[in-house]
Write a protein that holds these residues in place. Structure first.
Motif, PDB file in Angstrom:
ATOM      1  N   ASP A  46       0.861  -1.185   0.000  1.00  0.00           N
ATOM      2  CA  ASP A  46       0.000   0.000   0.000  1.00  0.00           C
ATOM      3  C   ASP A  46       0.898   1.236   0.000  1.00  0.00           C
ATOM      4  O   ASP A  46       1.485   1.591   1.016  1.00  0.00           O
ATOM      5  CB  ASP A  46      -0.903  -0.003   1.241  1.00  0.00           C
ATOM      6  CG  ASP A  46      -1.953   1.091   1.210  1.00  0.00           C
ATOM      7  OD1 ASP A  46      -1.688   2.163   0.633  1.00  0.00           O
ATOM      8  OD2 ASP A  46      -3.050   0.882   1.773  1.00  0.00           O
ATOM      9  N   TYR A  47       1.007   1.894  -1.161  1.00  0.00           N
ATOM     10  CA  TYR A  47       1.908   3.040  -1.285  1.00  0.00           C
ATOM     11  C   TYR A  47       1.512   4.186  -0.360  1.00  0.00           C
ATOM     12  O   TYR A  47       2.361   4.933   0.130  1.00  0.00           O
ATOM     13  CB  TYR A  47       1.932   3.554  -2.729  1.00  0.00           C
ATOM     14  CG  TYR A  47       2.376   2.534  -3.760  1.00  0.00           C
ATOM     15  CD1 TYR A  47       3.265   1.523  -3.443  1.00  0.00           C
ATOM     16  CD2 TYR A  47       1.905   2.596  -5.066  1.00  0.00           C
ATOM     17  CE1 TYR A  47       3.676   0.596  -4.379  1.00  0.00           C
ATOM     18  CE2 TYR A  47       2.302   1.672  -6.025  1.00  0.00           C
ATOM     19  CZ  TYR A  47       3.184   0.674  -5.671  1.00  0.00           C
ATOM     20  OH  TYR A  47       3.588  -0.238  -6.610  1.00  0.00           O
ATOM     21  N   ASP A  48       0.221   4.356  -0.129  1.00  0.00           N
ATOM     22  CA  ASP A  48      -0.236   5.462   0.710  1.00  0.00           C
ATOM     23  C   ASP A  48       0.156   5.282   2.174  1.00  0.00           C
ATOM     24  O   ASP A  48       0.334   6.258   2.899  1.00  0.00           O
ATOM     25  CB  ASP A  48      -1.757   5.621   0.606  1.00  0.00           C
ATOM     26  CG  ASP A  48      -2.204   6.086  -0.775  1.00  0.00           C
ATOM     27  OD1 ASP A  48      -1.423   6.818  -1.423  1.00  0.00           O
ATOM     28  OD2 ASP A  48      -3.309   5.724  -1.206  1.00  0.00           O
ATOM     29  N   LYS A  49       0.300   4.046   2.599  1.00  0.00           N
ATOM     30  CA  LYS A  49       0.700   3.774   3.983  1.00  0.00           C
ATOM     31  C   LYS A  49       2.215   3.722   4.155  1.00  0.00           C
ATOM     32  O   LYS A  49       2.727   3.936   5.253  1.00  0.00           O
ATOM     33  CB  LYS A  49       0.102   2.447   4.463  1.00  0.00           C
ATOM     34  CG  LYS A  49      -1.387   2.484   4.734  1.00  0.00           C
ATOM     35  CD  LYS A  49      -1.840   1.142   5.308  1.00  0.00           C
ATOM     36  CE  LYS A  49      -3.317   1.149   5.633  1.00  0.00           C
ATOM     37  NZ  LYS A  49      -3.755  -0.158   6.194  1.00  0.00           N
ATOM     38  N   GLN A  96       4.933   6.417  -6.256  1.00  0.00           N
ATOM     39  CA  GLN A  96       5.180   7.560  -5.391  1.00  0.00           C
ATOM     40  C   GLN A  96       6.621   7.617  -4.905  1.00  0.00           C
ATOM     41  O   GLN A  96       7.291   6.591  -4.765  1.00  0.00           O
ATOM     42  CB  GLN A  96       4.242   7.509  -4.172  1.00  0.00           C
ATOM     43  CG  GLN A  96       2.767   7.496  -4.508  1.00  0.00           C
ATOM     44  CD  GLN A  96       1.896   7.369  -3.276  1.00  0.00           C
ATOM     45  OE1 GLN A  96       2.280   7.769  -2.173  1.00  0.00           O
ATOM     46  NE2 GLN A  96       0.709   6.808  -3.438  1.00  0.00           N
ATOM     47  N   THR A 131       8.742   5.392  -1.580  1.00  0.00           N
ATOM     48  CA  THR A 131       7.971   4.186  -1.315  1.00  0.00           C
ATOM     49  C   THR A 131       8.690   2.971  -1.886  1.00  0.00           C
ATOM     50  O   THR A 131       9.464   3.081  -2.828  1.00  0.00           O
ATOM     51  CB  THR A 131       6.560   4.252  -1.924  1.00  0.00           C
ATOM     52  OG1 THR A 131       6.673   4.481  -3.332  1.00  0.00           O
ATOM     53  CG2 THR A 131       5.727   5.350  -1.290  1.00  0.00           C
TER      54      THR A 131
END
Length: 206
Positions: free
Chosen positions: A93-96, A137, A140
């Motif tokens: 999960d790139y956002d995490k 991103q 990451t």
């Protein structure tokens, strides 16, 4: 359900089509490869071992092993690396992701992960790849996702679809009637670093 791969090392010709297909489907940044085709032979890529005429050479495609007992999941402090309960695929999960790279350090399979130190750059100046592929991103970690966006549409991973020599198998390891389960039963195989206890979901047919 537990998806996995089997790779026939006798059929693989080292054409790198699976690796290039992976790059295109997942719109990978410049210099990033989730799937690498290593040469089992000489010290350099595509070079044989031995002295002519007694030479040998074969190929070993290496990507995330989508382990049943993934060390990376245990090491991630924020849950950015996790095992999908529906498919068994190890996902990111790139956002995490906070860029700590603990998953990289924990993974025994060198080189299957990459880290975006800067804003991702691309070889071509327009987006390509499959639908629903998340944007890459800065800061990451990345790796093979088993093309989860394709799995969501009941499609096989792109590396399977692209292989011209039919050297790659994919399917549900929990289903004894699946093609991959049958070929694993019928053929001898090896796995990478089984002594590490990660229980990889990739089988190399020999």
């Amino acid at each position: 359900m537990h998806y996995g791969f089997a790779i026939d090392t006798k059929r693989c010709i080292g054409c790198h089509t699976c690796a290039v297909g992976c790059r295109m489907e997942n719109h990978l940044p410049k210099g990033i490869w989730w799937n690498r085709i290593l040469t089992k032979g000489g010290e350099d890529m595509d070079t044989p071992e031995g002295i002519f005429p007694d030479v040998t050479m074969s190929y070993v495609p290496v990507a995330c092993q989508h382990c049943e007992n993934p060390a990376c999941v245990k090491a991630c402090p924020v849950g950015a690396t996790y095992k999908d309960p529906e498919t068994g695929a190890v996902r990111q999960d790139y956002d995490k992701c906070i860029g700590c790279r603990m998953c990289v350090a924990a993974c025994p399979y060198t080189g299957v992960r990459s880290f975006n130190w800067a804003e991702p750059e691309y070889t071509i100046d327009f987006e390509c790849g499959g639908q629903n592929v998340p944007a890459h991103q800065k800061h990451t970690v990345e790796k093979c996702t088993m093309c989860w966006h394709r799995l969501a549409k009941d499609e096989e991973p792109m590396c399977i679809r692209m292989c011209p020599e039919r050297a790659r198998y994919w399917g549900d390891l929990d289903d004894p009637n699946s093609e991959i389960s049958k070929v694993i039963r019928e053929r001898e195989y090896m796995q990478l670093l089984p002594e590490k206890g990660t229980k990889p979901s990739v089988y190399y047919l020999v």
